[in-house]
Design an enzyme around this catalytic site. Structure first.
Site: not given
Length: 397
Positions: A167-169
């Site tokens: 999700s972050d990347f």
């Protein structure tokens, strides 16, 4: 080779993964990325993991190629110093919770009045329009609220915590970089900037599009572990070897038939629709093999069967060597992962290791008209440079 973003200046007000990754993507294309850090802890990603050259290895990966200046944005003189930087910038990337920039006195209205061609990229967990706008979260929370985490794991078992912050990347970092580049292209063509907002949780809902598509078309909510691409099919699954595991992705008939031939299991072709038979047969066949035997058997290109490698095996493989997965950065005592693209057949140049907090403060402020005496005075009063001694000198040893 002149890099695509040579001459573009980016002010990176982010910390931790999503914003750092977005800004590093621009740095990898040649942008001059300046991390604008606070006078306290700064970007505490520096503390994560194995320390290399005095800073965390992950920080070295996603903040390399950047410079760092420390400014107290809560002070009038600090805000003016930041706005002097904005006068020279093409992009500002920030990951504060919605409304923080306005409270600091450097919100979008102030920035675009100061620099009409500026692109402001704002990434946050849930987006400024959401009732969850001020909710705290990390990758696991965004995966949970997006529905993605519900799909990770086996049927009848709890969701599996992803070791990789996708999700972050992707939901945050990569989407922000792409949107920023698109708006930057428009700004350079027209002279008119703009603001792009990304939500990590919203971006995370795009990642499982293969599972969401049928639901949006009126289908049923998918059950964890039942989708063909998520462990629900024996033809697309993981099987145990005697000393490891193998991944089977032989979906198309030509790959399935070749795999069946190599396994000397012709019934797999005639009984492919019998998933229980497929699973039982593949389980038995692979359990009798070692990793080395499986690699040798499926060494050719046409079966879509691969032994699951560790990171160490991946990085030491002939494939990784030929593709130059790992690079060296001058002055850094570890290899780094190369950006996964080539331009005109060439890898983009690596420049410098990740900066120490405030390492380039004097250098950067000189570029916007501050002389050494002014910088020293602002540092004495903790308007520039960190208060906590994390970067006691402003140049690298």
């Amino acid at each position: 080779m002149t890099q695509p973003l040579t001459g573009v200046r980016v002010l990176d007000l982010t910390r931790l993964m999503p914003g750092n990754y977005a800004a590093w993507t621009l740095a990898s294309f040649g942008a001059d990325v300046v991390k604008v850090e606070d006078t306290g802890a700064g970007d505490y990603m520096r503390d994560f993991g194995v320390q290399v050259n005095g800073q965390g290895a992950l920080h070295q990966l996603v903040n390399r190629g950047k410079r760092s200046v420390v400014i107290d944005l809560k002070s009038d003189e600090g805000r003016e110093a930041f706005l002097r930087l904005v006068d020279t910038a093409d992009v500002v990337i920030e990951s504060f919770r919605p409304g923080v920039l306005d409270r600091l006195g450097v919100g979008w209205d102030v920035l675009r009045a100061r620099r009409p061609s500026l692109v402001l990229a704002s990434t946050s967990g849930y987006g400024s329009r959401s009732p969850l706008a001020n909710r705290a979260g990390h990758d696991i929370n965004f995966a949970a609220t997006s529905g993605m985490l519900d799909q990770l794991g086996r049927k009848g078992e709890p969701p599996v915590v992803p070791a990789i912050p996708v999700s972050d990347f992707i939901g945050g970092g990569l989407n922000t970089a792409i949107a920023t580049l698109a708006l930057l292209s428009r700004a350079r063509a027209t002279g008119v900037g703009g603001r792009v907002e990304t939500s990590i949780a919203e971006g995370a809902t795009l990642i499982p599009s293969n599972l969401v598509a049928d639901l949006l078309a009126g289908g049923a909510q998918p059950e964890r572990g039942t989708a063909d691409w998520g462990g629900g099919s024996g033809a697309y699954n993981v099987y145990a070897l005697s000393d490891g595991h193998v991944a089977v992705g032989a979906v198309e008939p030509q790959f399935w038939n070749r795999m069946s031939e190599l396994l000397q299991a012709p019934d797999l072709v005639t009984r492919r629709a019998d998933d229980a038979f497929v699973r039982a047969t593949l389980t038995q066949k692979f359990s009798e093999m070692t990793r080395a035997e499986a690699r040798e058997l499926f060494a050719e290109d046409g079966s879509c069967v691969d032994v699951i490698a560790t990171f160490e095996e991946t990085f030491s493989s002939p494939h990784a060597a030929s593709m130059e997965y790992l690079r060296r950065v001058p002055g850094l005592d570890m290899p780094v992962l190369a950006p996964p693209y080539r331009i005109d057949g060439e890898r983009l140049a690596e420049t410098v290791p990740a900066p120490f907090q405030g390492e380039h403060t004097a250098e950067i402020m000189a570029e916007v008209g501050y002389d050494a005496e002014q910088v020293a005075d602002l540092q004495r009063r903790s308007i520039l440079a960190p208060r906590d001694g994390r970067a006691p000198v402003l140049t690298r040893d």
